[in-house]
Design a protein around this motif. Structure first.
Motif, PDB file in Angstrom:
ATOM      1  N   GLU A 165     -13.236 -14.301  11.845  1.00  0.00           N
ATOM      2  CA  GLU A 165     -13.589 -15.619  11.316  1.00  0.00           C
ATOM      3  C   GLU A 165     -14.569 -16.334  12.242  1.00  0.00           C
ATOM      4  O   GLU A 165     -15.531 -16.940  11.776  1.00  0.00           O
ATOM      5  CB  GLU A 165     -12.332 -16.463  11.112  1.00  0.00           C
ATOM      6  N   GLU A 166     -14.321 -16.241  13.552  1.00  0.00           N
ATOM      7  CA  GLU A 166     -15.238 -16.860  14.514  1.00  0.00           C
ATOM      8  C   GLU A 166     -16.620 -16.220  14.417  1.00  0.00           C
ATOM      9  O   GLU A 166     -17.640 -16.912  14.450  1.00  0.00           O
ATOM     10  CB  GLU A 166     -14.700 -16.703  15.936  1.00  0.00           C
TER      11      GLU A 166
ATOM     12  N   GLU B 172      -8.795 -13.714  13.521  1.00  0.00           N
ATOM     13  CA  GLU B 172      -9.390 -14.895  14.140  1.00  0.00           C
ATOM     14  C   GLU B 172     -10.773 -14.583  14.697  1.00  0.00           C
ATOM     15  O   GLU B 172     -11.713 -15.366  14.518  1.00  0.00           O
ATOM     16  CB  GLU B 172      -8.488 -15.416  15.266  1.00  0.00           C
ATOM     17  N   ARG B 173     -10.906 -13.442  15.365  1.00  0.00           N
ATOM     18  CA  ARG B 173     -12.211 -13.054  15.920  1.00  0.00           C
ATOM     19  C   ARG B 173     -13.238 -12.861  14.816  1.00  0.00           C
ATOM     20  O   ARG B 173     -14.391 -13.260  14.944  1.00  0.00           O
ATOM     21  CB  ARG B 173     -12.082 -11.780  16.740  1.00  0.00           C
TER      22      ARG B 173
ATOM     23  N   GLU C  95     -17.931 -14.701  11.802  1.00  0.00           N
ATOM     24  CA  GLU C  95     -18.559 -15.089  10.539  1.00  0.00           C
ATOM     25  C   GLU C  95     -19.059 -16.527  10.599  1.00  0.00           C
ATOM     26  O   GLU C  95     -20.094 -16.849  10.025  1.00  0.00           O
ATOM     27  CB  GLU C  95     -17.572 -14.928   9.387  1.00  0.00           C
ATOM     28  N   ASP C  96     -18.336 -17.397  11.281  1.00  0.00           N
ATOM     29  CA  ASP C  96     -18.743 -18.800  11.395  1.00  0.00           C
ATOM     30  C   ASP C  96     -20.003 -18.953  12.242  1.00  0.00           C
ATOM     31  O   ASP C  96     -20.841 -19.803  11.966  1.00  0.00           O
ATOM     32  CB  ASP C  96     -17.621 -19.643  11.996  1.00  0.00           C
ATOM     33  N   THR C  97     -20.140 -18.153  13.295  1.00  0.00           N
ATOM     34  CA  THR C  97     -21.272 -18.302  14.203  1.00  0.00           C
ATOM     35  C   THR C  97     -22.482 -17.489  13.784  1.00  0.00           C
ATOM     36  O   THR C  97     -23.590 -17.766  14.217  1.00  0.00           O
ATOM     37  CB  THR C  97     -20.887 -17.887  15.638  1.00  0.00           C
ATOM     38  N   SER C  98     -22.295 -16.493  12.960  1.00  0.00           N
ATOM     39  CA  SER C  98     -23.442 -15.668  12.569  1.00  0.00           C
ATOM     40  C   SER C  98     -24.164 -16.295  11.383  1.00  0.00           C
ATOM     41  O   SER C  98     -23.571 -16.946  10.534  1.00  0.00           O
ATOM     42  CB  SER C  98     -22.993 -14.255  12.217  1.00  0.00           C
ATOM     43  N   GLU C  99     -25.459 -16.094  11.382  1.00  0.00           N
ATOM     44  CA  GLU C  99     -26.255 -16.544  10.246  1.00  0.00           C
ATOM     45  C   GLU C  99     -26.640 -15.326   9.438  1.00  0.00           C
ATOM     46  O   GLU C  99     -26.946 -14.279   9.987  1.00  0.00           O
ATOM     47  CB  GLU C  99     -27.516 -17.251  10.739  1.00  0.00           C
TER      48      GLU C  99
END
Length: 70
Positions: free
Chosen positions: A52-53, A49-50, A55-59
């Motif tokens: 995925e979070e 989960e961490r 990866e979702d927030t990083s550009e």
């Protein structure tokens, strides 16, 4: 009961006692293994989960951007 039968009975009782101790030890080890596996499953789920979070927030880096060591 003659001595031969009594000796045989004693050997069988000893064998059963050793087998019972071995079964209890294996059962205890299996229980500990399951507890450890459940703990690791939970930790893996939290880490997934961490990740995925993250990866979702990083550009990702810009396409033509030079690496920082240049």
């Amino acid at each position: 009961m003659n001595e031969e039968d009594e000796a045989r009975l004693v050997r069988l009782e000893e064998l059963v006692a050793h087998q019972q101790a071995a079964i209890e030890d294996l059962s205890r080890q299996l229980t500990e293994g399951w507890k450890q596996a459940e703990k690791l499953r939970g930790e893996l789920a939290r880490l997934s989960e961490r990740l995925e979070e993250f990866e979702d927030t990083s550009e990702g880096p810009a396409a033509n951007q030079r690496p920082p060591h240049w």
